[in-house]
Design an enzyme around this catalytic site. Structure first.
Site, mmCIF file in Angstrom:
data_model
loop_
_atom_site.group_PDB
_atom_site.id
_atom_site.type_symbol
_atom_site.label_atom_id
_atom_site.label_comp_id
_atom_site.label_asym_id
_atom_site.label_seq_id
_atom_site.Cartn_x
_atom_site.Cartn_y
_atom_site.Cartn_z
ATOM 1 N N ASP A 168 0.848 -1.181 0.000
ATOM 2 C CA ASP A 168 0.000 0.000 0.000
ATOM 3 C C ASP A 168 0.889 1.239 0.000
ATOM 4 O O ASP A 168 2.010 1.212 -0.508
ATOM 5 C CB ASP A 168 -0.913 -0.047 1.241
ATOM 6 C CG ASP A 168 -2.175 0.765 1.047
ATOM 7 O OD1 ASP A 168 -2.118 1.999 1.212
ATOM 8 O OD2 ASP A 168 -3.231 0.184 0.729
ATOM 9 N N HIS A 228 -3.805 5.985 3.770
ATOM 10 C CA HIS A 228 -4.489 4.774 3.301
ATOM 11 C C HIS A 228 -3.913 3.531 3.970
ATOM 12 O O HIS A 228 -4.636 2.684 4.498
ATOM 13 C CB HIS A 228 -4.366 4.670 1.782
ATOM 14 C CG HIS A 228 -5.265 3.638 1.167
ATOM 15 N ND1 HIS A 228 -4.824 2.385 0.797
ATOM 16 C CD2 HIS A 228 -6.581 3.666 0.861
ATOM 17 C CE1 HIS A 228 -5.821 1.691 0.280
ATOM 18 N NE2 HIS A 228 -6.900 2.449 0.310
ATOM 19 N N SER A 252 -11.065 -1.808 -0.468
ATOM 20 C CA SER A 252 -9.821 -1.984 0.293
ATOM 21 C C SER A 252 -10.140 -2.320 1.740
ATOM 22 O O SER A 252 -9.530 -3.218 2.341
ATOM 23 C CB SER A 252 -8.973 -0.708 0.245
ATOM 24 O OG SER A 252 -8.366 -0.533 -1.011
#
Length: 692
Positions: free
Chosen positions: A186, A226, A386
Site C-alpha cells: 500500500d 491509506h 480496500s
C-alpha cells in the site's frame, strides 16, 4: 529496493548522436543528467554485441498484452516474461541480448529489474518500436506493457463479522491471529499510531511512480493515510479484526494512491525472496488495490499462492465486473467486494463495489472506523473494497492461527462456509450479473467449530462462452479441490449440455453452446475431499421413451453428480420427469436423445443420496435443498430439455431455471424437476456424536 519512477518515452538514436554520446563529453554529461550512466551502458552494449550472436529471425511466437483501459497504460515500460521451464540464468542473458540488438539498431534500453524468485523475466524501459524484436527473442513467452494500479478506498463492521455468541460481551475472538504475518502492499504506514504501535514493521521496500503533475516524491511519512487505516482494520488494538497479527508494510502506492503493475510485481518478489530466506508461519498478503486486467499480475499471484501464501485483494470500486481487473480476476486470489451496515452493496457516488463471478465474498466496506495518520491517536472513517479486503485478511489471519496447516483452498472454503448467506439485495447488481455474484458476507467461524471431516463445497462459474455453435466454456476447480459435478446455464436456453473432461491432469467442467445461442456458462461444484478417487461413467443416448440412465459400477463408489450432453439442436419436449425408481441404486436419468454422465467417487466414509423435487406444471424456477449435515455436491435438471436454461448450486440449494412460461406457451409436457445429490462423511457424524 530502488524506486521505479520515470515514465519517459524512448526514441531511436541516429548513429552521429550515438557517437556523440560515446565520445562527446558535453553530450554524455547531458544524457547522464537526464537518465543516469548511459555512456557506460552504451559501451557495455557494444561489448555485449560482440559476444552474442543474433538469434535466428523466426516469426514471433510470443504474445503482447496491454491494459484495456487506455488512461491506465504506461507505454515505454514492459514486463518480459520467459517460458516456464527457462533456467534462472537465462533471464539476464535474454535481457542482455535485447539490449545488444536494440543498440545495434540505434535504440537505448534500460533493464529496471530482473525477476528471479517470482517468475522468469525482467522489467525493461524501451521504445515500443522494439516490441517486434523482443517478441522474437528465444525463451520469451509473452510481453506485457506496464499499467497503473490504484488504492481502493473512497465499528458496526466488527459486530457484523462476529458470531452471535460473542456479541453479548465485546469483540474478543480467540488467538487473535498471533501466529500469522500479514504483508500489506500500500502506501506507507504511520507505525507510531497507538492502534498499531509495536505491531507493524515498515520494511525498506519502496517501488512507486512519480506523482502526476510533479517531478518528485513526497516523503512517505507525509502520505501514509491509506496504509495506516488498513493496518488498523487488520490488527488495530481497538478497531482491528485480528488484534494479535503482525504486519509488514511494503510501499507500492505513492501519495496519490497510485502505483504500477511492475512495482507491485517487484513487491511480490520481495515477499517471495523473504519467504525463501527466512521461512516463517502462515503468510497473508493484502493487496488493497486494483488495475486493469493483467496476465502477468495474475500469473505472479498464482506463483505466490502455490508457494503457500494466502493473497487477499479488493474487488475494485468501479461498479463493474471484477473479472476485468487485476489482481481481482486471479483465481488463486481471494477477492472481496464491499457491503454496508445493512449488508447491501456499497455505493460510492456514481460508482461502487465491483461484482461478478470473480468475487469470492463480500465484507464490511462503508464508513469503517480506523487509524488516521493525522496524529498518533486520531481515527477516521473510510469506505471501499480496500477496507472490505482488510476485514477478510484479518479473518484469514484468525483462521490460520487456529489451524496453521490450512491450504489456500481449505481457507477459501471455510470463509465461504461461515459467511452470512442470502442477505444482499441482488437487485443492486446488473441483471446479467446477479446469478454470478455470490450472496455472501464474511464472518468468523464459531469458536466451537471442529472442521474434522466436514465436506466443504463451492460453486465456480466459467467465463461466458462465445455465441458460435461450437463455442464452449470451461470451469476449473482450484489445485487442492476435487470436481464432483458439472452443470451448465444459458440465458437463451440454447445449449447442448455439459460434461466432465480430463485436461492437464485435472478434471474440468465443459459446457457447449448451441446454434443460435448467445453463449453458455460451465458451472463446477468444487469440493475438499481427502483421499478421493473419482471417475465418470457415460451412457449413450437410449433412443427409447424411458430415457437414458447410468449409475456407478465400481464397488465402493457413490454418485456425486449427474450431467448430460447432446448433439441435436433441440431435444424437444419430454413427458413428465422420469425420476429415479425407488428402491434402486442412485443413478442419473436423462433425455432419451442425450448422453448421460455419472460422476462417481470413493473416499473414506463418504455417503451420498439423491433428492428430487418436481412440479407437474411448468415453472420458471424449481429448487431442492440438502438437509443440515449434508453438503450439496451435484445439481442437475431432469430432463435437460431445451426449454431449461440450466441448473446451478447456490450454497446448499440446487436451482433449476426454465424459460418464462408466460411467453413460451409451455405445456405440462415440459415440466421439470431439480435433482440434488447430497453427501456427507460418516467420520463427521461419528465425531459429532462423540462431542455430544
Amino acid at each position: 529496493m530502488g524506486t521505479v519512477s520515470s515514465r519517459r518515452s524512448w526514441w531511436p538514436l541516429p548513429l552521429p548522436l550515438l557517437l556523440l554520446l560515446l565520445l562527446g563529453p558535453a553530450g554524455a554529461r547531458a544524457q547522464e543528467d537526464e537518465d543516469g550512466d548511459y555512456e557506460e551502458l552504451v559501451l557495455a552494449l557494444r561489448s555485449e554485441e560482440d559476444g552474442l550472436a543474433d538469434a535466428p529471425e523466426h516469426g514471433a511466437t510470443a504474445t503482447f498484452h496491454r491494459c484495456a483501459k487506455d488512461p491506465w497504460r504506461l507505454p515505454g515500460t514492459y514486463v518480459v516474461v520467459l517460458k516456464e521451464e527457462t533456467h534462472r540464468s537465462q533471464s539476464e542473458r535474454t535481457a542482455r541480448r535485447l539490449q545488444a540488438q536494440a543498440a545495434r539498431r540505434g535504440y537505448l534500453t534500460k533493464i529496471l529489474h530482473v525477476f528471479h524468485h517470482l517468475l522468469p523475466g525482467f522489467l525493461v524501459k524501451m521504445s515500443g518500436d522494439l516490441l517486434e524484436l523482443a517478441l522474437k527473442l528465444p525463451h520469451v513467452d509473452y510481453i506485457e506493457e506496464d499499467s497503473s494500479v490504484f488504492a481502493q478506498s473512497i465499528p458496526w463492521n466488527l459486530e457484523r463479522i462476529t458470531p452471535a455468541r460473542y456479541r453479548a460481551d465485546e469483540y474478543q475472538p480467540p488467538k487473535g491471529g498471533s501466529l500469522v504475518e500479514v504483508y500489506l502492499l500500500d502506501t506507507s504506514i504511520q507505525s507510531d499510531h497507538r492502534e498499531i504501535e509495536g505491531r507493524v514493521m515498515v520494511t525498506d521496500f519502496e517501488s512507486v511512480p512519480e506523482e502526476d503533475g510533479t517531478r518528485f516524491h513526497r516523503q512517505a511519512s507525509k502520505c501514509d493515510s491509506h496504509g495506516t487505516h488498513l493496518a488498523g482494520v487488520v490488527s488495530g488494538r481497538d478497531a482491528g479484526v485480528a488484534k494479535g497479527a503482525g504486519l509488514r508494510s511494503l510501499r507500492v502506492l505513492n501519495c496519490q494512491g497510485k502505483g504500477t503493475v511492475s512495482g507491485t510485481l517487484i513487491g511480490l518478489e520481495f515477499i517471495r525472496k523473504s519467504q525463501l530466506v527466512q521461512p516463517v508461519g502462515p503468510l497473508v498478503v493484502l493487496l488493497p488495490l486494483a488495475g486493469g486486467y493483467s496476465r502477468v499480475f495474475n500469473a505472479a499471484c498464482q506463483r505466490l499462492a502455490r508457494a503457500g501464501v494466502v493473497l487477499v485483494t479488493a474487488a475494485g470500486n468501479f461498479r463493474d465486473d471484477a473479472c476485468l481487473y487485476s489482481p481481482a480476476s486471479a483465481p488463486e486470489v481471494i477477492t472481496v467486494g464491499a457491503t454496508n451496515a445493512q449488508d447491501q452493496p456499497v455505493t460510492l457516488g456514481t460508482l461502487g463495489t465491483n461484482f461478478g463471478r470473480c468475487v469470492d465474498l463480500f465484507a464490511p466496506g462503508e464508513d469503517i472506523i480506523g487509524a488516521s495518520s493525522d496524529c498518533s491517536t486520531c481515527f477516521v472513517s473510510r469506505s471501499g473494497t480496500s477496507q472490505a479486503a482488510a476485514h477478510v485478511a484479518g479473518i484469514a489471519a484468525m483462521m490460520l492461527s487456529a489451524e496453521p496447516e490450512l491450504t489456500l483452498a481449505e481457507l477459501r472454503q471455510r470463509l465461504i462456509h461461515f459467511s452470512a448467506k442470502d442477505v444482499i439485495n441482488e437487485a443492486w447488481f446488473p441483471e446479467d450479473q446477479r446469478v454470478l455474484t455470490p450472496n455472501l458476507v464474511a464472518a468468523l467461524p464459531p469458536s466451537t467449530h471442529r472442521a474434522g471431516w466436514q465436506l466443504f463445497c463451492r460453486t465456480v462459474w466459467s467465463a461466458h462462452s462465445g455465441p458460435t455453435r461450437m463455442a464452449t466454456a470451461v470451469a476449473r476447480c482450484a489445485q487442492d479441490e476435487e470436481l464432483l459435478s458439472c452443470s451448465s446455464f444459458s440465458r437463451s436456453g440454447k445449449r447442448r449440455g455439459e460434461r466432465i473432461e480430463a485436461q492437464g491432469g485435472k478434471r474440468v467442467c465443459r459446457a457447449h453452446n448451441a446454434f443460435g445461442g448467445e453463449g453458455v456458462y460451465a458451472i463446477a461444484r468444487c469440493c475438499l475431499l481427502p483421499q478421493v478417487n473419482c471417475s465418470v461413467h457415460t451412457a449413450p443416448p437410449a433412443g427409447a421413451s424411458m430415457g437414458t440412465r447410468v449409475h456407478c459400477h465400481q464397488q465402493g463408489h457413490v454418485l456425486t453428480g449427474c450431467s448430460s450432453h447432446w448433439e441435436v439442436e433441440d431435444l424437444g419436449t419430454h413427458k413428465p420427469p422420469v425420476l429415479r425408481p425407488r428402491g434402486q441404486p442412485n443413478q442419473c436419468v436423462g433425455h432419451r436423445e442425450a448422453s448421460i454422465h455419472a460422476s462417481c467417487c470413493h473416499a473414506p466414509g463418504l455417503e451420498c443420496k439423491v433428492k428430487e423435487h418436481g412440479i407437474p406444471a411448468p415453472q420458471e424456477q424449481v429448487i431442492v435443498a440438502c438437509e443440515d449435515g449434508w453438503t450439496l455436491t451435484g445439481c442437475s435438471a431432469l430432463p435437460g430439455t431445451s426449454h431449461v436454461l440450466g441448473a446451478y448450486a447456490v450454497d446448499n440449494t440446487c436451482v433449476v431455471r426454465s424459460r418464462d412460461v408466460s411467453t413460451t406457451g409451455s405445456t405440462s409436457e415440459e415440466a421439470v424437476a431439480a435433482v440434488a445429490i447430497c453427501c456427507r462423511s460418516r467420520h463427521l457424524v461419528q465425531a459429532s456424536q462423540e462431542l455430544q
